[in-house]
Design a protein around this motif. Structure first.
Motif, PDB file in Angstrom:
ATOM      1  N   LYS A   1       8.659   4.058  -5.088  1.00 61.86           N
ATOM      2  CA  LYS A   1       8.753   2.630  -4.785  1.00 61.86           C
ATOM      3  C   LYS A   1       9.310   2.501  -3.383  1.00 61.86           C
ATOM      4  O   LYS A   1      10.372   3.054  -3.086  1.00 61.86           O
ATOM      5  CB  LYS A   1       9.685   1.930  -5.771  1.00 61.86           C
ATOM      6  CG  LYS A   1       9.821   0.434  -5.445  1.00 61.86           C
ATOM      7  CD  LYS A   1      10.815  -0.263  -6.358  1.00 61.86           C
ATOM      8  CE  LYS A   1      10.841  -1.744  -6.114  1.00 61.86           C
ATOM      9  NZ  LYS A   1      10.949  -2.143  -4.699  1.00 61.86           N
ATOM     10  N   SER A   2       8.579   1.801  -2.533  1.00 66.22           N
ATOM     11  CA  SER A   2       9.064   1.560  -1.173  1.00 66.22           C
ATOM     12  C   SER A   2      10.273   0.633  -1.233  1.00 66.22           C
ATOM     13  O   SER A   2      10.272  -0.360  -1.955  1.00 66.22           O
ATOM     14  CB  SER A   2       7.970   0.920  -0.334  1.00 66.22           C
ATOM     15  OG  SER A   2       8.532   0.432   0.875  1.00 66.22           O
ATOM     16  N   ASN A   3      11.307   0.963  -0.446  1.00 67.58           N
ATOM     17  CA  ASN A   3      12.487   0.097  -0.382  1.00 67.58           C
ATOM     18  C   ASN A   3      12.336  -0.948   0.720  1.00 67.58           C
ATOM     19  O   ASN A   3      13.180  -1.823   0.855  1.00 67.58           O
ATOM     20  CB  ASN A   3      13.738   0.950  -0.143  1.00 67.58           C
ATOM     21  CG  ASN A   3      13.979   1.892  -1.315  1.00 67.58           C
ATOM     22  OD1 ASN A   3      13.699   1.561  -2.452  1.00 67.58           O
ATOM     23  ND2 ASN A   3      14.466   3.075  -1.026  1.00 67.58           N
TER      24      ASN A   3
ATOM     25  N   GLU B   1      12.063   5.385   0.475  1.00 66.68           N
ATOM     26  CA  GLU B   1      11.384   5.285  -0.814  1.00 66.68           C
ATOM     27  C   GLU B   1      12.307   5.828  -1.884  1.00 66.68           C
ATOM     28  O   GLU B   1      13.043   6.784  -1.643  1.00 66.68           O
ATOM     29  CB  GLU B   1      10.111   6.147  -0.831  1.00 66.68           C
ATOM     30  CG  GLU B   1       9.024   5.660   0.072  1.00 66.68           C
ATOM     31  CD  GLU B   1       7.854   6.639   0.189  1.00 66.68           C
ATOM     32  OE1 GLU B   1       6.877   6.267   0.833  1.00 66.68           O
ATOM     33  OE2 GLU B   1       7.922   7.758  -0.359  1.00 66.68           O
TER      34      GLU B   1
ATOM     35  N   THR C   1       9.175  -2.578   1.203  1.00 66.89           N
ATOM     36  CA  THR C   1       8.227  -3.548   0.666  1.00 66.89           C
ATOM     37  C   THR C   1       8.319  -3.412  -0.857  1.00 66.89           C
ATOM     38  O   THR C   1       9.131  -2.640  -1.347  1.00 66.89           O
ATOM     39  CB  THR C   1       6.786  -3.232   1.120  1.00 66.89           C
ATOM     40  OG1 THR C   1       6.398  -1.983   0.546  1.00 66.89           O
ATOM     41  CG2 THR C   1       6.671  -3.157   2.636  1.00 66.89           C
ATOM     42  N   ASP C   2       7.507  -4.111  -1.582  1.00 68.62           N
ATOM     43  CA  ASP C   2       7.522  -3.962  -3.038  1.00 68.62           C
ATOM     44  C   ASP C   2       6.468  -2.968  -3.511  1.00 68.62           C
ATOM     45  O   ASP C   2       6.136  -2.923  -4.687  1.00 68.62           O
ATOM     46  CB  ASP C   2       7.294  -5.324  -3.725  1.00 68.62           C
ATOM     47  CG  ASP C   2       8.544  -6.197  -3.609  1.00 68.62           C
ATOM     48  OD1 ASP C   2       9.643  -5.634  -3.547  1.00 68.62           O
ATOM     49  OD2 ASP C   2       8.394  -7.424  -3.567  1.00 68.62           O
ATOM     50  N   TYR C   3       5.950  -2.173  -2.574  1.00 73.81           N
ATOM     51  CA  TYR C   3       4.884  -1.229  -2.904  1.00 73.81           C
ATOM     52  C   TYR C   3       5.353  -0.162  -3.893  1.00 73.81           C
ATOM     53  O   TYR C   3       6.423   0.421  -3.728  1.00 73.81           O
ATOM     54  CB  TYR C   3       4.384  -0.560  -1.622  1.00 73.81           C
ATOM     55  CG  TYR C   3       3.371   0.534  -1.866  1.00 73.81           C
ATOM     56  CD1 TYR C   3       2.050   0.224  -2.148  1.00 73.81           C
ATOM     57  CD2 TYR C   3       3.748   1.868  -1.825  1.00 73.81           C
ATOM     58  CE1 TYR C   3       1.115   1.221  -2.372  1.00 73.81           C
ATOM     59  CE2 TYR C   3       2.819   2.878  -2.045  1.00 73.81           C
ATOM     60  CZ  TYR C   3       1.505   2.545  -2.322  1.00 73.81           C
ATOM     61  OH  TYR C   3       0.591   3.537  -2.553  1.00 73.81           O
ATOM     62  N   ILE C   4       4.552   0.065  -4.916  1.00 79.85           N
ATOM     63  CA  ILE C   4       4.779   1.177  -5.838  1.00 79.85           C
ATOM     64  C   ILE C   4       3.520   2.022  -5.812  1.00 79.85           C
ATOM     65  O   ILE C   4       2.408   1.496  -5.925  1.00 79.85           O
ATOM     66  CB  ILE C   4       5.081   0.685  -7.273  1.00 79.85           C
ATOM     67  CG1 ILE C   4       6.448   0.012  -7.287  1.00 79.85           C
ATOM     68  CG2 ILE C   4       5.026   1.845  -8.264  1.00 79.85           C
ATOM     69  CD1 ILE C   4       6.862  -0.533  -8.629  1.00 79.85           C
TER      70      ILE C   4
END
Length: 78
Positions: A56-58, A38, A60-63
């Motif tokens: 921000k997950s590296n 992250e 997935t695109d999860y923030i």
């Protein structure tokens, strides 16, 4: 500094060097179990004991947010 480097054990990876969460800065990349990483993109809130990061997950695109105790050890990539 010449104090012993602290480490934590991550599942699926093993021992990694770690620092207290209060030393993390925007732009740092943290690593978690099984190698998920992250990037810290903001600091949303701090209390005497804890700190809330915007991450921000590296993988997935999860923030989202991650709340950590300031003295919690976190593994950092470089």
């Amino acid at each position: 500094n010449n104090k012993t480097m602290q480490t934590i054990h991550l599942q699926g990876i093993g021992e990694k060097p770690a620092i207290p969460a209060k030393e993390l800065k925007i732009g740092d990349v943290t690593i978690w179990n099984y190698g998920f990483t992250e990037t810290i993109i903001g600091i949303l809130k701090q209390t005497t004991k804890s700190i809330v990061f915007q991450i921000k997950s590296n993988n997935t695109d999860y923030i989202g947010q991650r709340r950590l105790y300031k003295n919690r050890l976190v593994a950092k990539v470089n």
